[in-house]
Structure formats: C-alpha cells, structure tokens
Design an enzyme around this catalytic site. Structure first.
Site, mmCIF file in Angstrom:
data_model
loop_
_atom_site.group_PDB
_atom_site.id
_atom_site.type_symbol
_atom_site.label_atom_id
_atom_site.label_comp_id
_atom_site.label_asym_id
_atom_site.label_seq_id
_atom_site.Cartn_x
_atom_site.Cartn_y
_atom_site.Cartn_z
ATOM 1 N N GLU A 28 42.401 15.698 43.585
ATOM 2 C CA GLU A 28 41.087 15.463 44.199
ATOM 3 C C GLU A 28 40.760 16.483 45.282
ATOM 4 O O GLU A 28 39.624 16.961 45.393
ATOM 5 C CB GLU A 28 41.030 14.053 44.818
ATOM 6 C CG GLU A 28 41.063 12.910 43.826
ATOM 7 C CD GLU A 28 42.481 12.440 43.507
ATOM 8 O OE1 GLU A 28 43.431 13.252 43.585
ATOM 9 O OE2 GLU A 28 42.646 11.253 43.168
ATOM 10 N N LYS A 30 41.848 19.542 45.616
ATOM 11 C CA LYS A 30 41.552 20.842 45.005
ATOM 12 C C LYS A 30 40.075 20.911 44.596
ATOM 13 O O LYS A 30 39.367 21.859 44.954
ATOM 14 C CB LYS A 30 42.445 21.023 43.769
ATOM 15 C CG LYS A 30 42.044 22.179 42.874
ATOM 16 C CD LYS A 30 42.678 22.029 41.491
ATOM 17 C CE LYS A 30 42.202 23.102 40.540
ATOM 18 N NZ LYS A 30 42.707 24.440 40.870
ATOM 19 N N ILE A 450 52.347 46.296 31.390
ATOM 20 C CA ILE A 450 53.388 45.301 31.675
ATOM 21 C C ILE A 450 53.396 44.156 30.666
ATOM 22 O O ILE A 450 54.341 43.376 30.610
ATOM 23 C CB ILE A 450 53.244 44.778 33.125
ATOM 24 C CG1 ILE A 450 53.188 45.943 34.113
ATOM 25 C CG2 ILE A 450 54.365 43.846 33.525
ATOM 26 C CD1 ILE A 450 54.367 46.909 34.031
ATOM 27 N N SER A 452 50.507 41.693 29.466
ATOM 28 C CA SER A 452 49.280 40.977 29.147
ATOM 29 C C SER A 452 48.076 41.896 29.291
ATOM 30 O O SER A 452 48.069 42.815 30.108
ATOM 31 C CB SER A 452 49.120 39.759 30.054
ATOM 32 O OG SER A 452 49.173 40.130 31.397
ATOM 33 N N GLU A 503 49.755 39.553 24.728
ATOM 34 C CA GLU A 503 50.077 38.158 25.080
ATOM 35 C C GLU A 503 48.905 37.158 25.012
ATOM 36 O O GLU A 503 48.860 36.221 25.807
ATOM 37 C CB GLU A 503 50.719 38.087 26.481
ATOM 38 C CG GLU A 503 51.930 38.982 26.644
ATOM 39 C CD GLU A 503 52.559 38.937 28.055
ATOM 40 O OE1 GLU A 503 52.341 37.939 28.760
ATOM 41 O OE2 GLU A 503 53.256 39.894 28.414
ATOM 42 N N GLU A 624 63.190 35.735 44.180
ATOM 43 C CA GLU A 624 62.908 34.412 44.739
ATOM 44 C C GLU A 624 64.071 33.451 44.660
ATOM 45 O O GLU A 624 64.109 32.479 45.393
ATOM 46 C CB GLU A 624 61.868 33.748 43.855
ATOM 47 C CG GLU A 624 60.529 33.834 44.196
ATOM 48 C CD GLU A 624 59.634 33.263 43.117
ATOM 49 O OE1 GLU A 624 58.790 34.040 42.726
ATOM 50 O OE2 GLU A 624 59.781 32.093 42.701
ATOM 51 N N GLU A 684 56.383 46.493 40.982
ATOM 52 C CA GLU A 684 55.167 46.522 41.786
ATOM 53 C C GLU A 684 55.410 47.412 43.004
ATOM 54 O O GLU A 684 56.332 47.175 43.772
ATOM 55 C CB GLU A 684 54.852 45.087 42.239
ATOM 56 C CG GLU A 684 53.702 44.986 43.181
ATOM 57 C CD GLU A 684 53.403 43.542 43.597
ATOM 58 O OE1 GLU A 684 53.593 42.623 42.791
ATOM 59 O OE2 GLU A 684 52.987 43.361 44.742
ATOM 60 N N HIS A 713 46.078 43.133 41.312
ATOM 61 C CA HIS A 713 45.576 41.962 42.042
ATOM 62 C C HIS A 713 44.186 42.207 42.606
ATOM 63 O O HIS A 713 43.554 41.310 43.131
ATOM 64 C CB HIS A 713 46.524 41.595 43.183
ATOM 65 C CG HIS A 713 47.904 41.289 42.706
ATOM 66 N ND1 HIS A 713 48.893 42.247 42.645
ATOM 67 C CD2 HIS A 713 48.445 40.157 42.219
ATOM 68 C CE1 HIS A 713 49.979 41.699 42.151
ATOM 69 N NE2 HIS A 713 49.742 40.440 41.889
HETATM 70 N N1 GLN Z 1 54.583 40.282 30.911
HETATM 71 C C1 GLN Z 1 53.924 39.497 31.908
HETATM 72 C C2 GLN Z 1 52.449 39.876 31.952
HETATM 73 O O1 GLN Z 1 52.145 40.996 31.772
HETATM 74 C C3 GLN Z 1 54.533 39.675 33.270
HETATM 75 C C4 GLN Z 1 53.906 38.767 34.300
HETATM 76 C C5 GLN Z 1 54.574 38.799 35.664
HETATM 77 O O2 GLN Z 1 55.300 39.696 35.997
HETATM 78 N N2 GLN Z 1 54.324 37.826 36.481
HETATM 79 O O3 GLN Z 1 51.581 39.068 32.205
HETATM 80 ZN ZN ZN Z 2 54.608 41.206 37.463
#
Ligand code: GLN
Ligand code: ZN
Length: 783
Positions: A28, A30, A450, A452, A503, A624, A684, A713
């Site tokens: 809610e 959100k 990478i 997608s 993807e 992480e 990155e 991004h």
């Molecule tokens: N292969 C994934 C993509 O290109 C990698 C995503 C990621 O690193 N978070 O979306």
């Molecule tokens: Zn990535």
C-alpha cells in the site's frame, strides 16, 4: 523506579519486535508514494495511508500479545533519511528548512529533481535494503526538525491503553558512521565524522528529553555498527556518549544485530543503559556468556526469531536456548526478533497459491510475531497454553526434515563425488586464450554487451500474457524468437564483435533460473522493501537444487543460428543465485551454492555441446556476499570462488568463459576475482571514471577485462571521444591485448534509440583505438 527496571524485577518475560515491515502486505505504501509522486494524490492522502498502515501494524503487535508497540519504524522512504529529518540534519545542498519540511521536500532529497541529484543510496549492512547516505558537512545542525515522530507516538498512545510505546531511533554513533563527509565550495573534506559528535549528541539529548516528556516508556536505540569491526575511536566514543544521553532520557534499550558482538561484552555491560539486545540467530554462541555476567539492573533482549529469513522457527530449539538464559536472568530476559522484520514479507496468509506442505514450513512477519509471544509464554510458565503451538511447529519441522521434496539422492551423490579437479580448467589462462584467439580472430579491443537489450513494454506484455495462459507456447516462442532476431540484426548492423541474444525471455536474472530448478519456490506476494517504493520478491530455496533439463540452450542455439559471429550464452552465477534468494537454514550456504554450481555446470556443458563457444556467468552479487567482519571474509571468498569455478570449469580450453560484476568496490578482493579464473571479466567502471580499474593495474590482473564505458543507469549517451578517453585511462593500467569494450551492465532498462546510439559510439570508439594500438589485428588473424 523506571518501568523497564520494574519489569526486570518480575519474573515475567517481555516480548517485542525491533521493527515491522512498513510497506504494507499489499504494498500500500509503495502505491501511495508513487501516486503522490505522479501528482495524482496530495500529501494528506499519502499521510492517511501511512496512518492506516501504522495502526494496522500496532494492532497486529497488540493482538499477538507483544508487551510493547514499536513506534518509529515507519518511514516515508527510508529510516536513515527519517532520522535526519527528525534531527534537522538535512544535506545542506538542497537548501531545505528542516522545521518546515513537507513530504515533497523529503522526496526531493530521496529522489533528486532537475536541479539536484538524489542522495546516494547504499546497502544497509549485508541486507538487500538500501538506505540514503547522510551528507556530513561542518556547518550542519542537529537541533531538531520535523515533528512527524512525535505525532506518530501520540497516534499510538491514542490507540492503546493496555500497551506501552517503545520508540525506535537509529543511534547517534551508527548514524554518524553510516554517513559520508562531503566537501563543499567553502570547505575541504578534512572533516572527520567524529568531529560532528558533540553536535549530534546535543541533538539526541534534546530529542530524548522530548520523548521522555511525551511519556515514552522505552527507547530502542539501534547501534548496528557494533556488529562491524569498529575502530578504537568509535568504540571509545560509546561510554561518554551514552553517559551523556541517559541523563534526561527515557530508559534506553541499545540494540545490536546482524552478527555477534561478543568482543564488545565488557563495553556493553558497562554502558549506563537499561538493557541491550543481541542477535540470537546470527550470534547464538554469544548468548550464554552475556547472560552469565549480565548486570543485575539490566535487561537482556534476545533476538531468537529470525528477522532475515522466512523459515518457521524451531520452537523447541529456541526454547532450549532461552531456558538457561531465563534461569539466570528471570524477567530480565526479553524475547524478540533478531533484527527488524523489515527484511521479510508481511503475511503468509496472503499466499494462496503456495504448495500447502511448503507453506507449513514458512513464517513471515505476522507469523513471527506469534512465535515470539509463544516463546514468551513458554518461558513464563504458560507452557500448557502454548503446547499446541509447539506441537504444530514440531510437526512442520518434522515434515521439512523428512520431505522428499528437500532431499534428492542424485544431488547428494553428486556432491560427494566433487573433486578439486572439478574446479580447474584443463590449461592455464595463457594457453587457453591462445586457442580462443585462434578460434575467433577477434580484433583488438573486441566489442560486446552484458546480455540484456531493452525490455520493451511489448516484451513484458507477451511474457505476462504467456504466464497468464492467454497465449500458447508456440505463439510465445515465435514472439520471443522475433525479438531475438531483431536484437541479432541490430548488433550485426552496429558491427559488434561478440553478440548476445538479449534475454527477452527473462523477467529477472534469478527468477528465470529458479523457476526451472528443483528446490526453488516462489511466493505470490512475498514483497520486501529494497529502497523507497521499490520492492523485491526473492525466491526461496527449500530443497536440494537440481536441474531437470537444459534451461537456456534452445534460446542460445537459435540465436547462434542467426549469425556467423560468436553468440555468448548467458547464465546467472551460483553466488548471485544464492545471494538474491532466501536460503535454507538447514545446511551451510556453501553447500547450497555448490548444488547450484553443479546445476549450472551441466548447463554450461550443454551450451558448449550445442555449439556455443562463449558463455558468460554473471556474478553481480559476488561482493555483496562478504560477511560484515573482515576476519570472516576469507572463508566466504574461498567457497564463493570455488563454486564459481565448479560452475565454469567443465568446458574445453577453446570455450571462453566470461563473467560480469557490477556495483562493486573490487580492489580489496582482487586476488579472489583473479582466482575465479574467468577468461574475460566485464565490470562497471564508467561512473568512477575508470578509477575502479587502478587496482586491476596495480595487482596485474592476469586475464582479459572489459571495463564498462557506458553508464547504463543514466539516460545520457556518452560520445565517442568520451569513451575513447575512458579506454585510454584503462590502457594506462591494462595492456591493450587484454582489453575489451562494453557497457557497464545490461541494457534492459534503457530504450532502443539511446541504446543504439550509445553502442554505435562504442563501436566507433573501438575502431579509433584500433588505429593506435601496436597489436595489429593481423597478428592475431595470421595465426
Ligand atoms: N546479463 C545480465 C543483464 O545484462 C546482467 C545483469 C546484472 O549484472 N545485474 O541484464
Ligand atoms: Zn551488471
């Protein structure tokens, strides 16, 4: 005598939670936030939603039988930003008046606007929650800001006569520690965070006095930094700070969580607070030691119900652990969640589609409230009244222990047969890269992406329609194939060297694989706040992980059939599959990771057999997974590297293994990244202006590397010279023959026009660089 001390005199155990999920069982908050941001609703409407949620969550705590209602765990976006608003310590650059702050101003800090970039966001300890990073500047004041918390307290007090109100505050030392010193035009960044401490303490003193005047029975003051390896200057600050704070405050319960704090036992015993909370799930071994020497006048709150996972509590085991503590402490022992319940979904009752047996093994926040209270009653001599609850928990656990869904003999056999050799490629990198270069004749600075490509609304619609059964399998396959065809055509047109299929069939990089593996399950509504209005629905791993059939081979083979260029297969690595899921608590994380690695190894080998010569195993969550304390890093890194290698090493030398990592400070773990021994790593780097790469240069990272030159991004399209300049920086630290050119991460969140233009620039940048390199393409081609 304070109430908390009175409670301590009695034998009666108290129950509380460190915090409740604020987002709402149906998300809610959100939706209310998002419609406010879009201008569809006003502040009053948003505030009404917040009020309803808080009332509902207090009602749930009261109904379950908690002794305290927790207030102050609610936040309009993030609890750290909320603390800054309360203290009046807003980042100076926004020019906002903390006393007059409204929600629109608050969201400007959280999300940015045309004039101001948003506050930086980073992970809350080792969770998947992201907090907004305080910005420390010398002139900042902590004299007080919004009245929101005081209003919430009044709200809670008006809703209950029978319950006491406990207010949660992020503690002054953790708040200071979690911020970042910012340099402004007038000052350099020679400010040390602790220089601000006197002002911060004065601010908290004022705040605590006001809470006392408002009749608050107890303040839960969170100092989670105590679970880190803290420097002496931070530890030394605790006694004087808390001595000052308690003078005019309600009783304070200082909470620690996410790991053991046994090394600070003397410190915690000596602080003049009314009580301390320990994480009894992650730090079970510390409990008895604390209880044995715990001062007579202090409460010890033990977090025995796991706030970080979704398994039903083993009540017998929990009681067995609490009983000896209760024998020592009597009513000075309190029972609690290990940490805030922020990190688990709200209510299992909303899961109507989940298999009943599996559902019986789980507990979300609402169920955890009950578990805490059941334990309280069992300790308080009410064992008969809760015997039924214990029996039910025992039965669920019994079913979980023996269920054939959990134990897979094939997987167990396979685990036993794993050898050290399974983690090693046939030859070392120099020999491998030589045969790989011969196989593909790639030019210097090969270009790739990478994985997608833009996930257009059409793609999402097709996937959703297929999931709902509105379109058939064949129709779905054809639509996805059309998308792959388009992505391949575009990449050929652009002149990229190593292609991907884009993807389109994946909604999420973990869910896609989890849905095809045995041992993984999904909830319909198990949302957990990640940041602000963003929620994630992590899958959970309940059983031995097994791959019944190939998961990606069909798509990759189809994509390869469309082009002469190499097509990269695309998989999510074992550490990331683990890290972004709720995991089993009945075996070590490393064992679960190894099971996933074996399933992926089979997929990698199947891809190779079907003619895919380059395979990327993504590990964005690799860093992480690091434990909070550096002394525990090696153990994690050793198994994390090993499982990655096991997933990758089943192939011939001529098959090229790629990996990809993002959002990482890599430098402190470089030896392990090198030990993963991927032939190519893409990372990155563009946002840090290639500075992240320096470590790779110093360390002499041996294998191929593609530093990202395009920040995916941002909607900004970098121009050719900018990319060339970034690559020139990279060439300063990495030899030309080891370098690739690629974006920072996958392109799924970008649109086609910007993606196309950026990639066109990237290919031109590669061509420019090739004109200036000593490695002639022909040197490779001639081989
Ligand atoms: N292969 C994934 C993509 O290109 C990698 C995503 C990621 O690193 N978070 O979306
Ligand atoms: Zn990535």
């Amino acid at each position: 005598m304070s109430q908390i001390a009175q409670t301590a005199q009695a034998e009666r155990v108290s129950a509380h939670v460190l915090g409740f999920p604020r987002i709402g069982a149906q998300r809610e908050l959100k939706f209310a936030m998002e419609s406010f941001w879009k201008g569809q609703t006003d502040e009053a409407a948003l505030r009404a939603t917040g009020r309803q949620l808080r009332a509902r969550h207090w009602q749930a705590q009261a109904a379950a039988g908690m002794d305290y209602l927790t207030v102050g765990d609610f936040a309009w976006y993030d609890q750290v930003l909320g603390t800054l608003a309360l203290l009046g310590a807003l980042p100076a650059r926004f020019g906002l008046d903390a006393g007059k702050l409204d929600l629109a101003g608050y969201y400007t800090m959280a999300r940015g606007n045309k004039e101001h970039f948003a506050m930086e966001m980073t992970k809350w300890f080792d969770t998947n929650y992201h907090y907004l990073v305080p910005e420390w500047t010398p002139e900042l004041s902590f004299d007080g800001g919004v009245d929101w918390l005081f209003d919430e307290i009044a709200e809670a007090q008006s809703q209950t006569q029978s319950h006491q109100v406990k207010v949660v505050l992020l503690g002054p030392l953790s708040l200071l520690y979690l911020g970042k010193v910012k340099s402004g035009p007038q000052h350099k960044s020679d400010l040390h965070k602790l220089d601000l401490l006197p002002k911060v303490v004065a601010g908290y003193q004022k705040l605590l006095a006001r809470l006392r005047d408002q009749g608050v029975a107890l303040v839960q003051i969170d100092e989670p930094i105590l679970a880190l390896e803290l420097g002496k200057e931070w530890l030394d600050a605790f006694p004087p700070v808390y001595t000052t704070l308690v003078s005019a405050a309600p009783p304070l319960l200082l909470t620690t969580y996410f790991d053991t704090v046994s090394e600070h036992a003397d410190l915690l015993r000596s602080l003049p607070v009314a009580g301390v909370h320990l994480d009894g799930v992650r730090g079970a071994s510390q409990l008895q030691g604390f209880a044995d020497t715990w001062p007579q006048d202090k409460v010890l709150s033990v977090g025995i119900v796991d706030g970080r996972n979704i398994w039903r509590c083993d009540l017998d085991a929990a009681l067995a652990m609490l009983q000896p503590l209760h024998d020592k402490l009597g009513g000075r022992l309190w029972v609690a969640s290990s940490c805030s319940l922020l990190h688990v979904p709200v209510d299992l009752a909303d899961e109507s589609k989940l298999d009943v047996e599996i559902k019986g093994w789980l507990a979300f926040a609402m169920q955890k409230l009950e578990e805490i209270v059941v334990l309280k009653h069992a300790l308080g001599g009410n064992a008969d009244a809760v015997a039924g609850r214990f029996a039910a928990a025992r039965a669920a656990l019994g079913s979980r222990r023996s269920s054939p869904r959990i134990h897979n003999a094939l997987v167990q056999k396979r685990l036993k047969a794993v050898t050290e050799a399974d983690a090693e490629r046939t030859s070392g990198f120099p020999a491998r890269i030589a045969v790989q270069q011969q196989r593909w004749n790639l030019p210097a600075f090969p270009t790739t992406t990478i994985g997608s490509f833009p996930q257009t609304p059409q793609i999402r619609q097709v996937r959703a329609a297929y999931k709902r059964g509105e379109i058939g399998h064949l129709d779905y396959m054809n639509k996805m194939r059309d998308e792959i065809r388009l992505v391949v055509e575009k990449q050929e047109e652009l002149g990229l060297d190593v292609l991907v299929h884009g993807e389109p069939e994946r909604n999420d990089m973990v869910e896609y694989f989890g849905e095809q593996l045995w041992g993984y399950a999904f909830t319909a509504n198990g949302w957990v706040q990640s940041y602000g209005s963003r929620c994630v629905k992590p899958p959970f791993i309940y059983g031995d992980v097994y791959r019944p059939e190939a998961m990606t081979v069909g798509w990759s083979r189809f994509a390869q059939s469309l082009t002469q260029k190499p097509m990269k297969g695309m998989l999510t690595g074992p550490v990331t599959m683990l890290q972004w899921s709720f995991v089993r608590d009945d075996q070590p994380r490393s064992t679960t990771a190894l099971q996933i690695a074996l399933a992926l190894r089979d997929e990698v080998c199947d891809l190779e057999k079907s003619g895919i010569g380059m395979i990327q195993i993504d590990e964005p969550a690799f860093r992480e997974g690091l434990p909070l304390k550096a002394r525990d890093w090696k153990e994690y890194l050793d198994w994390a590297v090993r499982v990655f290698k096991i997933s990758a090493a089943g192939v011939q030398d001529e098959t090229q293994i790629h990996t990809h990592m993002c959002y990482s400070e890599f430098n402190d773990i470089l030896p392990w990244i090198a030990a993963m021994d991927a032939d190519v790593i893409t990372i990155e780097t563009s946002r840090s202006d290639m500075e992240l790469l320096d470590g790779f240069g110093h360390y002499k990272y041996p294998n191929d590397i593609g530093p990202g030159v395009y920040d995916i991004h941002s909607p900004r399209i970098p121009n050719v010279n900018e990319m060339v300049r970034l690559m020139e920086k990279a060439r300063g630290v990495i030899p030309d023959q080891r370098l690739w050119i690629n974006p920072d991460c996958g392109l799924k969140t970008r649109n086609w026009p910007e993606t196309y233009e950026a990639l066109a620039h990237m290919v031109q940048a590669a061509r420019k660089l090739r004109e200036t390199t000593a490695i002639a393409a022909t040197a490779v081609n001639a081989a």
